[in-house]
Enzyme design. Structure first.
Site, PDB file in Angstrom:
ATOM      1  N   TRP A 129       0.979  -1.052  -0.043  1.00 15.40           N
ATOM      2  CA  TRP A 129      -0.160  -0.055   0.044  1.00 15.40           C
ATOM      3  C   TRP A 129       0.836   1.242   0.020  1.00 15.40           C
ATOM      4  CZ3 TRP A 129       2.204   1.690   4.585  1.00 15.40           C
ATOM      5  CH2 TRP A 129       2.438   1.125   5.355  1.00 15.40           C
ATOM      6  N   ASN A 130       2.054   0.963   0.099  1.00 16.72           N
ATOM      7  CA  ASN A 130       2.987   2.458   0.350  1.00 16.72           C
ATOM      8  C   ASN A 130       3.159   3.254  -1.026  1.00 16.72           C
ATOM      9  OD1 ASN A 130       4.714   0.536  -0.519  1.00 16.72           O
ATOM     10  ND2 ASN A 130       6.413   1.113   0.696  1.00 16.72           N
ATOM     11  N   GLY A 205       6.484  -6.506  -0.931  1.00 17.61           N
ATOM     12  CA  GLY A 205       5.607  -6.342   0.310  1.00 17.61           C
ATOM     13  C   GLY A 205       6.597  -7.087   1.463  1.00 17.61           C
ATOM     14  N   GLU A 227      10.588  -8.401  -3.697  1.00 15.25           N
ATOM     15  CA  GLU A 227      11.027  -7.370  -3.133  1.00 15.25           C
ATOM     16  C   GLU A 227      10.509  -7.167  -1.859  1.00 15.25           C
ATOM     17  OE1 GLU A 227      13.226  -5.287  -4.827  1.00 15.25           O
ATOM     18  OE2 GLU A 227      12.881  -6.050  -6.994  1.00 15.25           O
ATOM     19  N   LEU A 228      11.296  -7.299  -0.811  1.00 15.10           N
ATOM     20  CA  LEU A 228      10.427  -7.075   0.506  1.00 15.10           C
ATOM     21  C   LEU A 228      11.335  -5.975   1.332  1.00 15.10           C
ATOM     22  CD1 LEU A 228      11.093 -11.152   1.069  1.00 15.10           C
ATOM     23  CD2 LEU A 228       8.928  -9.941  -0.049  1.00 15.10           C
ATOM     24  N   CYS A 261      10.320   0.946   2.108  1.00 17.70           N
ATOM     25  CA  CYS A 261      11.163  -0.423   2.330  1.00 17.70           C
ATOM     26  C   CYS A 261      12.551   0.168   2.204  1.00 17.70           C
ATOM     27  CB  CYS A 261      10.867  -1.120   1.060  1.00 17.70           C
ATOM     28  SG  CYS A 261      11.311  -0.531  -0.519  1.00 17.70           S
ATOM     29  N   GLU A 361      11.830  -4.431  11.067  1.00 17.76           N
ATOM     30  CA  GLU A 361      11.073  -3.447  10.253  1.00 17.76           C
ATOM     31  C   GLU A 361       9.984  -2.546  11.157  1.00 17.76           C
ATOM     32  OE1 GLU A 361       9.075  -4.170   6.604  1.00 17.76           O
ATOM     33  OE2 GLU A 361      10.453  -2.642   5.791  1.00 17.76           O
ATOM     34  N   GLU A 438      14.738  -6.083  -9.974  1.00 13.09           N
ATOM     35  CA  GLU A 438      13.830  -5.153 -11.031  1.00 13.09           C
ATOM     36  C   GLU A 438      14.676  -4.352 -11.640  1.00 13.09           C
ATOM     37  OE1 GLU A 438      10.457  -4.360  -8.553  1.00 13.09           O
ATOM     38  OE2 GLU A 438       9.271  -5.901  -9.659  1.00 13.09           O
TER      39      GLU A 438
END
Ligand code: NAD
Length: 474
Positions: A129-130, A205, A227-228, A261, A361, A438
């Site tokens: 959602w960011n 996420g 992508e965490l 992130c 985090e 990516e």
């Protein structure tokens, strides 16, 4: 129906029906049916459609950014930049659509061998959602450019601009079924990533969700990129330009209310500048204006949900008893915002090395500060995390900077800068921050797979043995 709530004042903006597993199945079928014809089009034809999407986005920057700000609570200058960057991504990958090429591999005189890069087929993109609009573009644009279909699942909390993008795709002439936005939450996402007819999963996420998706993908052996999150350090040596460093540290963790992130959530200072830099960071944090993200004077808005605000508030409360609170910004006093999900940017130091705020985090505006004596200790502290998304290093000594960049365990290292990203530059993590890359040439590797073609040039019966490196196997 899922209510979409504005974090600025808790008002309901819309109700969105989640995509059911049966609808996900129908979407995958439609995407699979549409993809081969799209892949057969010329690169320049696909590029033309992608440029049209970019044109449509650029014509609506203000509306899209306002919707994004209303839905995410991010300040308008940030959402404007993100929408502009999303259009830029469609243009960037439009360029790639015309640049796809294989290679010939001279294995020996009796063979003509070449590769043909092929799209995977149906790509499932799942995003958080960011950064909803930009991440939707970042998944859809390369998938389409390289000849794939794309099914995009936005986060349940922030579907509005992704749904708007879905409309723009249709308006731009994307064939029916080829690219679809599937709103919904965990159930919709799980149905999508476990579907046996999905050929590639690209996920952004939380690492726990990443693990669940990796398990689901394993059942079908679907390739996947993750992508965490991160717990990224910013390391400052005594010879750094401290004016620039302090500003980059503050923006690097508190922009987007810490919901990045790449947030530089750990500050690691050389002991000789510790007090000075900490004082300057603290002074700057006290000036931060938390408030209405539509107000040009505001530095940061609210957190995305009441649950996220409560999680961050619990981190702050817990850390107050485990260390020293150095500084905290003020919360907004505006009556209109009293129901918003605001939390104050907060700085801590004197923490035990095992403190949760140094390991986990937060995804909120919390900075943890520690000190180092020499280069070895700086590296040890920077790497003292299971994450490995990004790191910042500040020094005038170019050799030291590159030594650090070479040794630190992170997918991206910024030297004397922070938080700059580009479609051209590979991005991804190590460890709990995920795997796969990516952007740029890495996007071509991710969204295409090479097919190898062998042609015999021999006149006799092909043997397959002993020819300049080529030999029978398998
Ligand atoms: P999240 O993992 O809870 O949700 C992300 C998406 O996954 C949502 O669309 C959600 O509905 C979906 N989802 C949840 N469970 C699923 C399942 N079992 N199967 C399939 N899909 C499922 O993340 P979030 O809370 O929305 O976002 C915050 C996290 O995202 C943070 O950890 C942050 O660091 C990370 N993030 C990483 C990057 C990056 O590029 N590395 C960028 C932004 C955010």
């Amino acid at each position: 129906m899922a209510e979409v709530v504005s974090p600025i004042d808790a008002q309901v903006l819309a109700s969105v029906a989640p995509t059911s597993p049966a609808q996900v199945d129908a979407a995958v079928r439609a995407a699979r049916a549409a993809q081969p014809a799209w892949a057969r089009r010329t690169g320049s034809d696909r590029a033309r459609v992608l440029h049209r999407i970019a044109d449509l986005i650029e014509a609506q920057i203000d509306d899209l950014a306002a919707t994004e700000t209303r839905n995410t609570g991010k300040i308008l200058s940030d959402t404007r930049r993100e929408v502009r960057r999303a259009a830029g991504s469609f243009r960037y990958y439009a360029g790639w659509a015309e640049q796809v090429r294989g290679e010939t591999i001279p294995v020996g005189p009796e063979y003509h061998t070449y590769t043909v890069p092929e799209p995977h087929g149906v790509v499932a993109g799942v995003i958080p959602w960011n950064v909803p609009f930009f991440f939707a573009a970042k998944k859809i644009a390369p998938a389409l450019a390289f000849g794939n279909a794309c099914l995009l699942k936005p986060a349940e909390e922030t579907p509005l601009t992704a749904l708007a993008l879905g409309d723009l795709l249709v308006e731009a002439g994307i064939p029916e079924g080829l690219a679809q936005v599937l709103p919904g939450g965990r159930e919709t996402g799980a149905a999508l990533v476990s579907h046996p007819d999905v050929d590639l999963i690209v996920f952004t996420g939380h690492h726990d969700t990443g693990k669940a998706i990796a398990r689901a993908a394993a059942d079908n052996l679907t390739p996947i990129a993750l992508e965490l999150g991160g717990k990224s350090p910013q390391v400052i040596f005594p010879d750094a330009d401290l004016d620039r460093a302090v500003e980059a540290v503050v923006l690097g963790v508190f922009a987007s209310c810490g919901q990045m992130c790449i947030a530089g959530s750990r500050l690691v200072l050389h002991e000789s500048i510790y007090d000075e830099v900490l004082d300057r960071v603290a002074a700057r944090v006290r000036t931060l204006r938390v408030g209405d993200p539509f107000d040009a004077q505001t530095d940061l808005g609210p957190q995305i949900t009441a649950a996220q605000r409560d999680k961050t508030a619990a981190f702050i409360a817990e850390t107050r008893s485990a260390g020293r609170m150095v500084a905290q910004a003020a919360l907004p006093e505006d009556e209109r915002l009293r129901n918003g999900f605001f939390v104050p940017p907060t700085v801590f130091d004197r923490l035990d090395e095992g403190a949760r705020v140094l390991r986990e985090e937060v995804f909120g505006p919390v900075l943890a500060v520690s000190s180092f004596r020499d280069d070895a200790e700086a590296l040890r502290l920077a790497d003292d995390t299971q994450f490995g998304l990004a790191a910042g290093v500040w020094t005038a000594d170019i050799a030291r900077a590159h030594r650090f960049a070479g040794q630190v365990r992170a997918g991206t290292v910024w030297i004397n800068t922070y938080r700059v990203l580009s479609d051209l530059v590979p991005f991804g993590g190590i460890g709990l921050s995920g795997y796969g890359r990516e952007n740029g040439t890495e996007a071509a590797r991710l969204y295409l797979r090479p097919k190898s073609v062998w042609t015999s040039l021999a006149s006799g019966i092909p043997q397959g043995y002993g020819m300049g490196g080529a030999g029978a196997a398998g």
